[in-house]
Design a protein around this motif. Structure first.
Motif, short mmCIF file in Angstrom:
data_model
loop_
_atom_site.label_atom_id
_atom_site.label_comp_id
_atom_site.label_asym_id
_atom_site.label_seq_id
_atom_site.Cartn_x
_atom_site.Cartn_y
_atom_site.Cartn_z
N TYR A 1 0.89 -1.21 -0.32
CA TYR A 1 0.32 0.09 -0.13
C TYR A 1 1.02 0.91 0.22
O TYR A 1 0.71 2.36 -0.68
CB TYR A 1 -0.75 -0.41 1.36
CG TYR A 1 -1.93 0.89 1.18
CD1 TYR A 1 -2.14 1.93 1.88
CD2 TYR A 1 -2.99 1.27 -0.29
CE1 TYR A 1 -3.15 3.24 2.02
CE2 TYR A 1 -3.58 1.90 0.04
CZ TYR A 1 -3.93 3.31 0.94
OH TYR A 1 -4.80 3.58 0.73
N ASP A 2 1.92 1.47 0.67
CA ASP A 2 2.20 2.62 0.79
C ASP A 2 3.31 2.66 -0.35
O ASP A 2 3.59 3.41 -1.08
CB ASP A 2 3.79 2.26 2.01
CG ASP A 2 4.56 1.04 2.03
OD1 ASP A 2 5.79 1.80 2.12
OD2 ASP A 2 4.43 0.17 2.02
N GLN A 3 3.46 1.66 -0.96
CA GLN A 3 4.70 1.79 -2.17
C GLN A 3 3.79 2.19 -3.44
O GLN A 3 4.07 3.38 -4.63
CB GLN A 3 4.81 0.75 -2.77
CG GLN A 3 5.69 -0.54 -2.43
CD GLN A 3 6.59 -1.68 -2.60
OE1 GLN A 3 5.42 -2.55 -2.62
NE2 GLN A 3 7.24 -2.09 -2.06
N MET B 1 1.05 4.38 -2.56
CA MET B 1 0.87 5.86 -2.86
C MET B 1 2.13 6.24 -2.93
O MET B 1 1.81 7.61 -3.58
CB MET B 1 0.03 6.04 -1.12
CG MET B 1 -1.23 5.23 -0.71
SD MET B 1 -2.23 5.41 -1.90
CE MET B 1 -3.36 6.56 -0.30
N THR B 2 3.30 5.86 -2.64
CA THR B 2 4.53 6.80 -2.69
C THR B 2 4.34 7.22 -4.80
O THR B 2 4.69 7.92 -4.97
CB THR B 2 5.70 5.46 -2.79
OG1 THR B 2 5.71 5.63 -1.31
CG2 THR B 2 6.63 6.99 -3.23
N TRP C 1 1.57 9.46 -5.64
CA TRP C 1 1.94 11.34 -4.99
C TRP C 1 3.05 11.49 -5.53
O TRP C 1 3.06 13.09 -6.18
CB TRP C 1 2.10 11.09 -3.85
CG TRP C 1 0.33 11.19 -3.22
CD1 TRP C 1 -0.43 10.02 -2.44
CD2 TRP C 1 -1.20 12.20 -3.87
NE1 TRP C 1 -1.96 10.36 -2.59
CE2 TRP C 1 -1.61 11.84 -2.87
CE3 TRP C 1 -0.76 13.77 -3.56
CZ2 TRP C 1 -2.96 12.69 -2.96
CZ3 TRP C 1 -1.54 14.32 -3.95
CH2 TRP C 1 -3.19 13.85 -3.40
N LYS C 2 4.31 10.62 -5.30
CA LYS C 2 5.97 11.37 -5.67
C LYS C 2 6.06 11.36 -6.98
O LYS C 2 7.75 11.55 -7.07
CB LYS C 2 6.32 10.14 -4.35
CG LYS C 2 5.87 10.35 -3.44
CD LYS C 2 6.48 10.56 -1.65
CE LYS C 2 7.78 11.18 -1.41
NZ LYS C 2 8.76 10.62 0.02
N LEU D 1 3.98 13.27 2.00
CA LEU D 1 3.44 11.76 1.35
C LEU D 1 4.26 10.89 1.65
O LEU D 1 3.83 9.83 0.73
CB LEU D 1 3.82 12.47 -0.21
CG LEU D 1 3.42 13.94 -0.69
CD1 LEU D 1 4.14 14.35 -1.76
CD2 LEU D 1 2.16 13.84 -0.59
N ASP D 2 4.36 10.36 2.59
CA ASP D 2 4.90 9.63 3.02
C ASP D 2 4.42 8.22 3.34
O ASP D 2 2.91 9.02 4.00
CB ASP D 2 6.40 9.52 3.64
CG ASP D 2 7.56 9.76 3.48
OD1 ASP D 2 8.06 10.55 4.45
OD2 ASP D 2 7.70 9.61 1.85
N TRP D 3 3.75 7.54 2.67
CA TRP D 3 2.87 6.44 3.21
C TRP D 3 1.68 6.69 2.78
O TRP D 3 1.07 5.87 1.72
CB TRP D 3 2.47 5.90 4.96
CG TRP D 3 1.42 4.84 4.65
CD1 TRP D 3 1.39 3.90 4.94
CD2 TRP D 3 0.03 5.93 5.08
NE1 TRP D 3 0.14 3.41 4.48
CE2 TRP D 3 -0.84 4.10 4.72
CE3 TRP D 3 -0.70 6.52 5.45
CZ2 TRP D 3 -2.01 4.11 5.05
CZ3 TRP D 3 -1.59 6.93 5.48
CH2 TRP D 3 -2.43 5.37 5.35
N SER D 4 1.22 7.52 2.93
CA SER D 4 -0.45 7.79 2.29
C SER D 4 -0.13 8.44 0.94
O SER D 4 0.48 8.34 0.52
CB SER D 4 -0.91 8.96 3.55
OG SER D 4 -0.30 10.37 3.81
#
Lengths: 434, 117
Positions: free
Chosen positions: A291-293, A295-296, A299-300, B114-117
């Motif tokens: 999940y964190d991969q 979202m990263t 967003w990033k 923006l980390d994790w979420s």
């Protein structure tokens, strides 16, 4: 008027529902084939009756309504998901006759209706009043809204280039060439966003069957689940069609001979099938994102890229708009000047002859360079002959009795190498004098 | 405005179809009410704790960030359709707007929200 629109709507909805039914079958068979097993093939030839029996089974099962669920919202959530998955098809130009609703804000409408679909998921998880459902719903909603941003930016970048938000105009623009060719990096980003929007592998953590037990629709039994299921596959088909309209030309034919003879609807169908096939392919191939991969990534990585792409393409459009405007004006002025001063034509001829001379000199220089570089191969030939005879001497010193046989091999090697030398000389002379 | 008629028909038709499907299912299928079936799913155990308990703050943060960027996207729409005739002046207006929001995005990126979420 209303009857006409109703017929148009029905002629889009009914084939869509059939397509969704067969897509479920196609997915199972294609994934089976990719995993070296058969998919469903029992009911009907190639299993074509399978989706209908599945639907019938779901209809005949008991719809369990949880006691502490918000009944109104619980029943409204699948209807909302189904509604938004169907309503988005109003603006897509599925035939040469155009879309059911040829909105000038078509792109905005599509994005808005896609965002409304998130509400269906949210309501389902919330109204189920169950911890698993709620957690699944939170994750699914967060994933979908995160990937909506790069998605809408990609669509908008394509709209900037076309200069309109109308889907028919987007498709007409691509008769000259698909938007895939200039925007292929955005196409890749778009494909990733499509997978994330439809909660499809490798982004299907919210409905990861092993972990969250079907996520937000864990409390839904027969037809509620069926409506969510239909909505998911209709969304998948919608993403395929939108990809085709946005990047692959929609109803525009490929520039092949007799391409115009195939009707636009069939072209769109072919492109959609190709895109949806790759969705199924990805599902069978890639492992799931954590999940964190996930979202990263959204967003990033994707959001900055799409932001930059939008600004870059907007700048490009502005530059070409302004430069081409000024260029047209300047050419017009030059033409006017030439009409007055046609005494300058002899200068034009002189420059032309000079250009021809320079051209011939360049060709001569290229010939010399080519011949010279071909002759470099002779160095290799010399080394080759040395190796052949050196190996002969070495083998003779090891085993003098086999010297005669070795001599034969050495002569063969020498002959081959010499033939390469002669070939090199032939090529060099051809370049120089041929 | 007549092109929106198709949208209206679609909405009405799809809602009606969904309601019909659900109603049909409820009528046709067997209904045998049972306490075990009607309680929430908790992997076979009795449900404990409230389902509407507080949830992770990260989800809320994602929603707020999405809201900010969605408003920015909504502001871009007019420029896409009618922005080129405004010339370089209109374009630089758009760039100033996007630059401010990009600065905010860089701040969030570096601050780690923006980390994790």
């Amino acid at each position: 008027m209303l009857l006409y629109v109703l017929i148009m709507v029905l002629s889009t909805v009914v084939p869509l529902l059939l397509a969704v039914a067969f897509l479920t079958l196609a997915e199972r068979r294609v994934m089976g084939a990719m995993q070296r097993r058969r998919g469903p093939n029992v009911w009907g030839p190639f299993g074509v009756l399978q989706p209908f029996w599945d639907g019938l089974k779901l209809m005949l099962k008991e719809p369990v309504l949880p006691s502490n669920a918000d009944m109104v919202l619980f029943l409204w959530a699948p209807i909302l998901s189904f509604l938004t998955s169907q309503a988005a098809w109003a603006v897509l130009p599925t035939s040469a006759a155009g879309a059911v609703s040829d909105l000038n804000l078509g792109t905005m409408y599509l994005l808005a209706v896609g965002s409304l679909g998130v509400y269906g998921v949210l309501l389902a998880g919330w109204s189920s009043n169950s911890k698993y459902a709620f957690l699944g719903c939170c994750r699914s909603v967060a994933q979908r809204i995160s990937y909506e941003l790069p998605m809408s930016l990609t669509v908008r970048t394509a709209c900037v280039i076309v200069g309109s938000l109308n889907w028919s105009e987007l498709v007409d623009f691509q008769h000259g060439g698909f938007l895939l060719w200039p925007l292929w990096p955005l196409f890749l980003i778009w494909r990733i966003c499509c997978l994330a929007e439809t909660n499809r592998a490798p982004f299907d953590l919210p409905e990861a069957e092993a972990e969250l037990v079907a996520g937000f629709n864990v409390e839904y039994a027969s037809m509620g689940f069926a409506l969510f299921f239909i909505a998911e596959y209709a969304n998948l088909l919608r993403m395929g069609t939108v990809t085709s309209c946005l990047f692959l030309g929609g109803t525009a034919p490929l520039p092949i001979p007799f391409g115009d003879w195939i009707p636009g609807t069939l072209w769109l169908a072919l492109k959609t099938v190709a895109v949806v096939y790759t969705f199924i392919w990805v599902r069978a191939t890639l492992p799931r994102y954590r999940y964190d991969q996930l979202m990263t990534l959204g967003w990033k990585k994707l959001l900055p890229l799409t932001l930059a792409a939008f600004v870059a393409n907007a700048t490009r459009v502005m530059v070409f708009w302004s430069a081409s405007y000024k260029l047209c004006i300047s050419i017009f002025i030059k033409i006017e000047n030439l009409k007055i001063k046609n005494l300058k034509l002899h200068l034009v001829f002189k420059t032309y002859r000079l250009i021809l001379k320079i051209f011939f000199l360049m060709v001569q220089a290229a010939k010399l360079i080519g011949a010279g570089s071909a002759l470099i191969a002779l160095a290799g030939v010399g080394a080759g002959i040395g190796i052949v005879f050196g190996s002969l001497i070495q083998s003779a010193s090891r085993n003098p009795l086999m010297a005669k046989q070795r001599m034969g091999y050495a002569l063969l090697g020498f002959a081959l190498t010499e033939s390469i030398a002669l070939f090199t000389l032939l090529v060099a002379f051809l370049i120089l004098f041929g | 405005m007549t092109e929106y008629l198709g949208v209206l028909v679609y909405f009405v038709l799809a809602t009606g179809l969904g309601v019909v499907i659900l109603a049909l299912c409820v009528t046709v299928s067997p209904r045998r009410l049972d306490l075990e079936k009607a309680t929430a799913y908790e992997c076979g155990y009795d449900p404990f704790g409230a389902a509407r308990s507080p949830f992770d703050i990260g989800f809320y943060l994602v929603a707020i960030l999405f809201l900010v960027f969605d408003i920015e996207c909504a502001r871009r729409f007019p420029w896409i359709v009618g922005g080129t005739p405004t010339g370089w002046a209109g374009f630089s207006g758009l760039i100033c707007f996007l630059a401010v929001l990009t600065l905010g995005f860089i701040y969030e990126y570096c601050k780690g929200s923006l980390d994790w979420s």
